[in-house]
Write a protein that holds these residues in place. Structure first.
Motif, PDB file in Angstrom:
ATOM      1  N   ASN A 124     -35.301  95.820  20.101  1.00  0.00           N
ATOM      2  CA  ASN A 124     -34.033  95.505  20.997  1.00  0.00           C
ATOM      3  C   ASN A 124     -33.018  94.907  19.896  1.00  0.00           C
ATOM      4  N   SER A 125     -32.851  95.374  18.646  1.00  0.00           N
ATOM      5  CA  SER A 125     -32.267  95.053  17.623  1.00  0.00           C
ATOM      6  C   SER A 125     -31.732  96.193  16.621  1.00  0.00           C
ATOM      7  N   ASP A 126     -30.488  96.109  15.902  1.00  0.00           N
ATOM      8  CA  ASP A 126     -30.288  96.678  14.993  1.00  0.00           C
ATOM      9  C   ASP A 126     -31.081  96.631  13.828  1.00  0.00           C
ATOM     10  N   TRP A 127     -31.061  97.779  12.798  1.00  0.00           N
ATOM     11  CA  TRP A 127     -32.007  97.705  11.424  1.00  0.00           C
ATOM     12  C   TRP A 127     -31.314  96.498  10.666  1.00  0.00           C
ATOM     13  N   GLY A 128     -32.119  95.799  10.257  1.00  0.00           N
ATOM     14  CA  GLY A 128     -31.939  94.604   9.265  1.00  0.00           C
ATOM     15  C   GLY A 128     -32.465  94.847   7.976  1.00  0.00           C
ATOM     16  N   VAL A 129     -31.458  94.686   6.800  1.00  0.00           N
ATOM     17  CA  VAL A 129     -32.038  95.250   5.232  1.00  0.00           C
ATOM     18  C   VAL A 129     -32.022  93.803   4.611  1.00  0.00           C
ATOM     19  N   PHE A 130     -33.185  93.590   4.021  1.00  0.00           N
ATOM     20  CA  PHE A 130     -33.388  92.456   3.287  1.00  0.00           C
ATOM     21  C   PHE A 130     -33.677  92.780   1.660  1.00  0.00           C
ATOM     22  N   ALA A 131     -33.310  92.068   0.857  1.00  0.00           N
ATOM     23  CA  ALA A 131     -33.483  92.151  -0.636  1.00  0.00           C
ATOM     24  C   ALA A 131     -34.404  90.969  -1.051  1.00  0.00           C
ATOM     25  N   GLU A 132     -35.451  91.398  -1.800  1.00  0.00           N
ATOM     26  CA  GLU A 132     -36.374  90.139  -2.354  1.00  0.00           C
ATOM     27  C   GLU A 132     -35.485  89.488  -3.477  1.00  0.00           C
ATOM     28  N   ASN A 133     -35.705  87.955  -3.439  1.00  0.00           N
ATOM     29  CA  ASN A 133     -35.068  87.364  -4.366  1.00  0.00           C
ATOM     30  C   ASN A 133     -35.650  87.426  -5.656  1.00  0.00           C
ATOM     31  N   ASP A 134     -35.124  87.082  -6.910  1.00  0.00           N
ATOM     32  CA  ASP A 134     -35.755  87.565  -8.275  1.00  0.00           C
ATOM     33  C   ASP A 134     -37.047  86.532  -8.429  1.00  0.00           C
ATOM     34  N   SER A 135     -37.195  85.735  -7.696  1.00  0.00           N
ATOM     35  CA  SER A 135     -38.424  84.668  -7.754  1.00  0.00           C
ATOM     36  C   SER A 135     -39.349  85.177  -7.075  1.00  0.00           C
ATOM     37  N   ALA A 136     -39.320  86.257  -6.278  1.00  0.00           N
ATOM     38  CA  ALA A 136     -40.081  86.897  -5.465  1.00  0.00           C
ATOM     39  C   ALA A 136     -40.836  85.967  -4.359  1.00  0.00           C
ATOM     40  N   THR A 137     -39.873  84.970  -3.886  1.00  0.00           N
ATOM     41  CA  THR A 137     -40.432  83.992  -2.798  1.00  0.00           C
ATOM     42  C   THR A 137     -39.658  84.152  -1.567  1.00  0.00           C
ATOM     43  N   ALA A 138     -38.880  85.165  -1.397  1.00  0.00           N
ATOM     44  CA  ALA A 138     -38.041  85.305  -0.073  1.00  0.00           C
ATOM     45  C   ALA A 138     -37.202  86.361   0.039  1.00  0.00           C
ATOM     46  N   PHE A 139     -36.935  87.001   1.051  1.00  0.00           N
ATOM     47  CA  PHE A 139     -36.184  87.855   1.160  1.00  0.00           C
ATOM     48  C   PHE A 139     -34.553  87.552   1.821  1.00  0.00           C
ATOM     49  N   ILE A 140     -33.538  88.152   1.046  1.00  0.00           N
ATOM     50  CA  ILE A 140     -32.422  87.713   1.714  1.00  0.00           C
ATOM     51  C   ILE A 140     -31.725  88.855   2.585  1.00  0.00           C
ATOM     52  N   ASN A 141     -30.746  88.388   3.561  1.00  0.00           N
ATOM     53  CA  ASN A 141     -30.415  89.433   4.361  1.00  0.00           C
ATOM     54  C   ASN A 141     -29.123  89.983   3.611  1.00  0.00           C
ATOM     55  N   VAL A 142     -29.077  91.325   3.694  1.00  0.00           N
ATOM     56  CA  VAL A 142     -27.964  92.021   2.818  1.00  0.00           C
ATOM     57  C   VAL A 142     -27.103  93.008   3.861  1.00  0.00           C
ATOM     58  N   GLY A 143     -27.545  93.027   5.151  1.00  0.00           N
ATOM     59  CA  GLY A 143     -26.790  93.810   6.213  1.00  0.00           C
ATOM     60  C   GLY A 143     -27.595  94.485   7.339  1.00  0.00           C
ATOM     61  N   THR A 144     -27.005  94.889   8.243  1.00  0.00           N
ATOM     62  CA  THR A 144     -27.390  95.316   9.310  1.00  0.00           C
ATOM     63  C   THR A 144     -26.788  96.744   9.574  1.00  0.00           C
ATOM     64  N   SER A 145     -27.358  97.764  10.446  1.00  0.00           N
ATOM     65  CA  SER A 145     -26.940  99.156  10.941  1.00  0.00           C
ATOM     66  C   SER A 145     -27.448  99.203  12.150  1.00  0.00           C
ATOM     67  N   LYS A 146     -26.547  99.907  12.964  1.00  0.00           N
ATOM     68  CA  LYS A 146     -26.921 100.655  14.352  1.00  0.00           C
ATOM     69  C   LYS A 146     -27.832 101.701  13.984  1.00  0.00           C
ATOM     70  N   THR A 147     -27.994 102.532  13.048  1.00  0.00           N
ATOM     71  CA  THR A 147     -29.063 103.497  12.721  1.00  0.00           C
ATOM     72  C   THR A 147     -29.648 103.411  11.662  1.00  0.00           C
ATOM     73  N   ARG A 148     -31.042 103.735  11.403  1.00  0.00           N
ATOM     74  CA  ARG A 148     -31.837 103.495  10.205  1.00  0.00           C
ATOM     75  C   ARG A 148     -30.949 103.655   8.838  1.00  0.00           C
ATOM     76  N   PRO A 149     -30.654 102.804   7.973  1.00  0.00           N
ATOM     77  CA  PRO A 149     -29.689 103.078   6.885  1.00  0.00           C
ATOM     78  C   PRO A 149     -30.408 103.962   5.960  1.00  0.00           C
ATOM     79  N   THR A 150     -29.519 104.639   5.354  1.00  0.00           N
ATOM     80  CA  THR A 150     -29.833 105.612   4.084  1.00  0.00           C
ATOM     81  C   THR A 150     -30.066 105.022   2.962  1.00  0.00           C
ATOM     82  N   TYR A 151     -30.902 105.389   2.100  1.00  0.00           N
ATOM     83  CA  TYR A 151     -30.728 104.663   0.662  1.00  0.00           C
ATOM     84  C   TYR A 151     -29.413 104.407   0.106  1.00  0.00           C
ATOM     85  N   GLN A 152     -28.491 105.365   0.256  1.00  0.00           N
ATOM     86  CA  GLN A 152     -27.168 105.439  -0.192  1.00  0.00           C
ATOM     87  C   GLN A 152     -26.524 104.081   0.464  1.00  0.00           C
TER      88      GLN A 152
END
Length: 92
Positions: free
Chosen positions: A39-67
């Motif tokens: 029941n949600s859009d695709w969420g995209v998360f990047a791991e922080n440089d300390s490898a302790t958490a992921f930060i939200n970088v965006g959402t997409s209605k469809t599965r986002p491509t690598y690009q």
């Protein structure tokens, strides 16, 4: 024997929809997770440089491509991991 690809195609043809998906790969040298619930859009998360958490970088209605993920990182000012590691770019 049937391959995974053929099985996925058959499920798709039958109208099967995933209810929870977590995928991971590397983009710009950093770990990325894309998450989808039924029941949600695709969420995209990047791991922080300390490898302790992921930060939200965006959402997409469809599965986002690598690009598209690469562009989301650019839009958030997230550069290549090696540049962050050696001090040429800000850490995340």
């Amino acid at each position: 024997p049937p391959s995974l690809g053929n099985s996925l195609k058959r499920l798709d043809n039958m109208g099967f929809q995933n209810v929870y998906v977590v995928e991971g790969y590397v983009c710009k040298g950093g770990n990325i997770r894309i998450i989808k619930t039924h029941n949600s859009d695709w969420g995209v998360f990047a791991e922080n440089d300390s490898a302790t958490a992921f930060i939200n970088v965006g959402t997409s209605k469809t599965r986002p491509t690598y690009q598209e993920v690469d562009k989301m990182l650019d839009d958030k000012g997230i550069s290549l991991k090696y540049a962050r590691d050696i001090g040429l770019a800000p850490k995340i």
